[in-house]
Design an enzyme around this catalytic site. Structure first.
Site, mmCIF file in Angstrom:
data_model
loop_
_atom_site.group_PDB
_atom_site.id
_atom_site.type_symbol
_atom_site.label_atom_id
_atom_site.label_comp_id
_atom_site.label_asym_id
_atom_site.label_seq_id
_atom_site.Cartn_x
_atom_site.Cartn_y
_atom_site.Cartn_z
ATOM 1 N N ARG A 100 12.610 -7.217 2.462
ATOM 2 C CA ARG A 100 12.287 -5.915 2.230
ATOM 3 C C ARG A 100 11.855 -5.273 3.589
ATOM 4 N NH1 ARG A 100 7.437 -4.392 -1.802
ATOM 5 N NH2 ARG A 100 6.245 -5.308 -0.031
ATOM 6 N N GLU A 136 4.931 6.266 -8.539
ATOM 7 C CA GLU A 136 3.611 5.172 -8.243
ATOM 8 C C GLU A 136 2.706 5.818 -7.820
ATOM 9 O OE1 GLU A 136 5.241 2.538 -5.245
ATOM 10 O OE2 GLU A 136 6.430 3.880 -4.300
ATOM 11 N N LYS A 157 8.891 0.480 3.203
ATOM 12 C CA LYS A 157 7.610 0.259 3.604
ATOM 13 C C LYS A 157 7.579 0.760 4.946
ATOM 14 C CE LYS A 157 3.868 -2.787 2.198
ATOM 15 N NZ LYS A 157 3.153 -1.837 1.481
HETATM 16 N N1 PLP Z 1 3.997 0.804 -3.814
HETATM 17 C C1 PLP Z 1 3.460 1.145 -2.656
HETATM 18 C C2 PLP Z 1 3.576 2.496 -2.036
HETATM 19 C C3 PLP Z 1 2.907 -0.057 -1.830
HETATM 20 O O1 PLP Z 1 2.496 0.323 -0.533
HETATM 21 C C4 PLP Z 1 2.704 -1.371 -2.249
HETATM 22 C C5 PLP Z 1 2.283 -2.267 -1.458
HETATM 23 O O2 PLP Z 1 2.828 -2.999 -0.738
HETATM 24 C C6 PLP Z 1 3.388 -1.574 -3.474
HETATM 25 C C7 PLP Z 1 4.195 -0.496 -4.279
HETATM 26 C C8 PLP Z 1 3.307 -2.909 -4.045
HETATM 27 O O3 PLP Z 1 4.271 -3.769 -3.474
HETATM 28 P P1 PLP Z 1 4.087 -5.365 -3.169
HETATM 29 O O4 PLP Z 1 4.066 -5.570 -4.937
HETATM 30 O O5 PLP Z 1 5.335 -5.908 -2.731
HETATM 31 O O6 PLP Z 1 2.739 -5.544 -2.963
HETATM 32 C C1 COI Z 2 -0.115 -3.930 -0.149
HETATM 33 O O1 COI Z 2 -0.330 -4.240 -1.222
HETATM 34 O O2 COI Z 2 0.349 -4.951 0.783
HETATM 35 C C2 COI Z 2 -0.036 -2.676 0.673
HETATM 36 O O3 COI Z 2 0.582 -2.483 1.617
HETATM 37 C C3 COI Z 2 -0.597 -1.554 -0.171
HETATM 38 C C4 COI Z 2 -1.604 -0.950 0.879
HETATM 39 C C5 COI Z 2 -2.144 0.269 0.071
HETATM 40 C C6 COI Z 2 -2.701 -1.833 1.311
#
Ligand code: PLP
Ligand code: COI
Length: 341
Positions: free
Chosen positions: A82, A220, A184
């Site tokens: 990612r 989201e 991200k």
């Molecule tokens: N959506 C957003 C905007 C995020 O910042 C995060 C955090 O990483 C997620 C979703 C959840 O992603 P993950 O499960 O890969 O941490």
């Molecule tokens: C994560 O879950 O890793 C994120 O980057 C989300 C952030 C809001 C801390």
């Protein structure tokens, strides 16, 4: 190895400086060998690309102490790929995916004293990121970059722990149609700051963003994907090309289907459907699975039957199974757990 003397059970989601961080620099078209360093500060030129045009992308993952005393992390290969997708979208060089995983292993090992003990309720959050470092004044990508990763021990992202959240529908959008919502990048979070500050000031825990084109579908929150449970026990989660492809959500889709025998629907979710769901939650590395009790749309409340005092029963099962896999109590699917030491 002796653990640091921290109050593990009462950690918030904050930054605590640890011993080592990983740094690799990109110059003349190549990444250097990279190394662990002691200095937590970065000195850059005033005109660095990251400062002028926000050329920066990041990741987030966690390391855990398992029941049998190992330190592991969860699906770091997916964070590597990612980050590569995010970098390509912002015209940055890709940090090689195998080197990403090796760097995380080396970094966590070097900071093992900060990995919270099993059962403490805390985990070690790992934050890899990349930025344009050389001076850039015309709008263009930088030529030189830095990849870094640091760790910090953390407790729950939401203050109430497992208490159901109250979420409001935001009037702001998080992402543009055909924009950068699926990567991200720091820029997506900068533009969410006003929305989260005002949400908190108005007594809400988070914002629900709707799709920016029609504002009829659920996207989201600022830092997590949504999951919903129907009254007949199906797992439903929004599909959109402007939300971040959460690794937790992708893992939960597998857990729901293959561990819990649930029907899984990854599809567009209309805001008007929300009133019919039995349970709702947020999922992400930081959020883990946080139950949502109520969604407020300009004063109109949607209250889920699971209530405002505890996690609904199906979300609880998903939570127990996912965290069981992450902490070694439940056998993981092939390749999900990377043992560090
Ligand atoms: N959506 C957003 C905007 C995020 O910042 C995060 C955090 O990483 C997620 C979703 C959840 O992603 P993950 O499960 O890969 O941490
Ligand atoms: C994560 O879950 O890793 C994120 O980057 C989300 C952030 C809001 C801390």
């Amino acid at each position: 190895m002796e653990k640091k003397d921290l109050d593990w059970a009462n950690l918030g989601f904050g930054y605590i400086k640890t011993d080592k961080r990983y740094v690799s620099n990109y110059k003349n078209g190549a990444w250097d060998d990279g190394a662990l360093v002691d200095d937590a500060n970065i000195v850059l030129n005033e005109c660095a690309g990251v400062f002028q045009y926000a050329q920066t992308v990041f990741e987030g993952l966690k390391a855990y102490t398992t029941e049998d005393g190992h330190i592991v992390c969860f699906r770091p290969d997916l964070n590597a790929s990612r980050l590569a997708d995010s970098a390509r979208r912002l015209e940055m060089p890709v940090f090689p995916e195998d080197r990403f995983v090796d760097a995380i292993v080396e970094l966590v090992k070097a900071n093992a004293a900060y990995v919270p003990p099993y059962g403490s309720g805390a985990t070690l959050y790992v934050r890899p990121y990349m930025m344009g470092t050389n001076p850039v004044i015309g709008v263009k990508p930088a030529d030189e970059y830095q990849f870094r990763a640091f760790v910090t021990p953390v407790g729950p992202y939401f203050k109430g722990g497992a208490k159901p959240l109250t979420i409001r529908v935001s009037d702001f959008d998080r992402a543009a149609p055909n924009g950068t919502g699926m990567i991200k990048a720091g820029l997506n979070y900068a533009m969410s700051l006003h929305a989260i500050v005002t949400a908190h000031a108005d007594g809400y825990d988070e914002n629900m963003y709707l799709d920016p084109k029609t504002r009829t579908k659920v996207e989201e929150t600022g830092g997590a994907n949504f999951i919903f449970i129907t009254k007949d026990g199906k797992f439903v989660t929004p599909k959109s090309d402007s939300i971040l492809p959460s690794i937790t959500r992708r893992s939960l889709m597998y857990v729901a289907e293959h561990y819990l025998g649930m029907e899984v629907e990854h599809r567009e979710v209309y805001f008007d459907e929300l009133k019919d769901f039995a349970e709702a939650g947020l999922c992400g590395t930081a959020a883990v699975i946080s139950p949502v009790g109520k969604i407020v749309d300009h004063g109109k409340e949607i209250c889920f039957p699971s209530g405002m005092t505890e996690m609904g029963p199906v979300i609880k099962k998903l939570y127990d199974t996912l965290t069981g896999i992450q902490m070694g109590r439940i056998e993981a699917p092939e390749g999900w757990i990377k043992t560090i030491c």
